[in-house]
Write a protein that holds these residues in place. Structure first.
Motif, PDB file in Angstrom:
ATOM      1  N   GLY A  45       0.806  -1.213   0.000  1.00 15.13           N
ATOM      2  CA  GLY A  45       0.000   0.000   0.000  1.00 15.13           C
ATOM      3  C   GLY A  45       0.835   1.257   0.000  1.00 15.13           C
ATOM      4  N   PRO A  55      -0.870   5.733  -0.097  1.00 15.23           N
ATOM      5  CA  PRO A  55      -1.706   4.817   0.700  1.00 15.23           C
ATOM      6  C   PRO A  55      -3.142   5.277   0.873  1.00 15.23           C
ATOM      7  CG  PRO A  55      -0.194   6.041   2.108  1.00 15.23           C
ATOM      8  CD  PRO A  55       0.207   6.333   0.687  1.00 15.23           C
ATOM      9  N   LYS A  81      -1.913  -6.481  -2.608  1.00 17.30           N
ATOM     10  CA  LYS A  81      -1.482  -6.185  -1.247  1.00 17.30           C
ATOM     11  C   LYS A  81      -1.516  -7.478  -0.432  1.00 17.30           C
ATOM     12  CE  LYS A  81      -3.051  -2.412   0.590  1.00 17.30           C
ATOM     13  NZ  LYS A  81      -3.935  -1.437   1.293  1.00 17.30           N
TER      14      LYS A  81
END
Length: 368
Positions: free
Chosen positions: A135, A204, A234
């Motif tokens: 992220g 992020p 992720k």
């Protein structure tokens, strides 16, 4: 993900207890040289009342725009297939990158994804074998096989060079959207001389849980653009994101941390260093702020290796998005210590370099 211009972080890496990988060394060397020139040749800021932001952005790695396209695996000759099979891959290559603790943790904890994307042209082949994404940053491993590549030494027909020096251009598109900015890359180390590690930075706050990146790479002496589609997913859900909004002051300086993002791989801070008595900054004042680095320590006193970042001069302050490699384990707090840079090529910061009054301790909430 928004387009971004990246500037290598001018912070320093404490290597007293670790071996520095070629990837991290190359990032730091380029950073220090570029910021030295930036401090000496910084252009003056626009002084109009409608103040414009001036980004401290320097192009260090080749970057550009790539239109989205579909990936098709090219046919690989028997000789090339044999070469690819001989590539020694045992476990995660990321776990072998000693200098970047965050990448090593990702490999050790199984936070990487195995992929198999190969593109070829004549007798040259590029193979993406592994990715990671938390992220904050995304990275991938690229194996290169070519008759003119031997143990990390590449020949373009006229001269020999390291493999990482043979990358002429690297263009990136994310989910079909052009990316204006830089990526970082370097050798995977002595154990993998024909392998490179590439890294790009994500936002992020807007980054999805998965995305596809299309990379176009050209090699010195090869009249062909290799285009490869790389999936990212992720692999960690242990994320801390919050806004501490801490402020400390020392004489005419103030320092704040407005955002913190922590994963097992990356620790990311948004910081501000401001000159209290100024409205806008002169060249001399800019150089003063640029010469203030930031060190981050976990609750065990271990320093987090600095990676890269992006800075912006806004009015009387320098805003910086800073990335660090996380240390193993979960910390209850981090200590952020601004310091005066003496020698950009010296990774060891002495105690008298720290600006004690600007130091701040930030308690970390539990991971989501």
């Amino acid at each position: 993900m928004s387009a971004f211009e990246l500037e290598k972080e001018f912070d320093k890496l404490d290597t007293s207890n670790m071996e520095m990988s070629p990837l991290v060394r190359s990032r730091l060397d380029e950073t220090y040289a570029l910021l030295s020139r930036q401090a000496q040749q910084a252009p003056r800021i626009n002084r109009r009342k409608t103040s414009k932001l001036r980004r401290l952005a320097l192009t260090t790695a080749a970057a550009g725009i790539l239109a989205a396209g579909l990936f098709a695996t090219a046919a690989v000759s028997p000789a090339m297939a044999s070469s690819l099979k001989n590539i020694p891959v045992i476990g995660s290559i990321f776990s072998k990158i000693q200098g970047d603790i965050g990448l090593r943790i990702a490999g050790d904890l199984g936070l990487t994804s195995n992929v198999n994307r190969t593109v070829s042209y004549e007798d040259v082949s590029l193979q993406v074998t592994e990715t990671l994404y938390d992220g904050n940053r995304a990275a991938f491993v690229l194996n290169v096989a070519a008759p003119n590549l031997d143990n990390g030494t590449y020949s373009n027909g006229n001269k020999k060079m390291r493999l990482d020096q043979a990358i002429n251009n690297i263009f990136i598109a994310i989910d079909g959207k052009q990316q204006n900015g830089n990526i970082y890359y370097g050798s995977a180390g002595e154990g993998y001389p024909n392998t490179l590690v590439f890294e790009l930075v994500a936002d992020p706050t807007t980054a999805p849980d998965s995305f596809n990146a299309t990379a176009a790479i050209t090699l010195d002496g090869v009249d062909h653009e290799f285009t490869v589609d790389i999936p990212f997913k992720k692999t960690t859900d242990k994320t801390i994101e919050f806004s501490p909004n801490t402020i400390t002051a020392s004489k005419d300086l103030s320092f704040s941390v407005s955002k913190v993002s922590v994963t097992p791989i990356t620790t990311r801070l948004t910081t501000s260093i401001a000159l209290a008595d100024a409205v806008t900054l002169t060249n001399k004042e800019e150089r003063r702020l640029i010469a203030i680095g930031v060190a981050v320590f976990d609750d065990q006193g271990r320093r987090l290796p600095a990676l890269n970042g992006e800075g912006i001069i806004e009015g009387n302050r320098l805003l910086f998005d800073r990335r660090f490699a996380s240390q193993p384990g979960a910390s209850k707090y981090i200590t952020v210590k601004p310091f005066v840079i003496r020698d950009s090529f010296n990774e060891d910061v002495q105690e008298d370099q720290f600006i004690q009054q600007l130091e701040t301790r930030i308690e970390l909430p539990a991971a989501n």
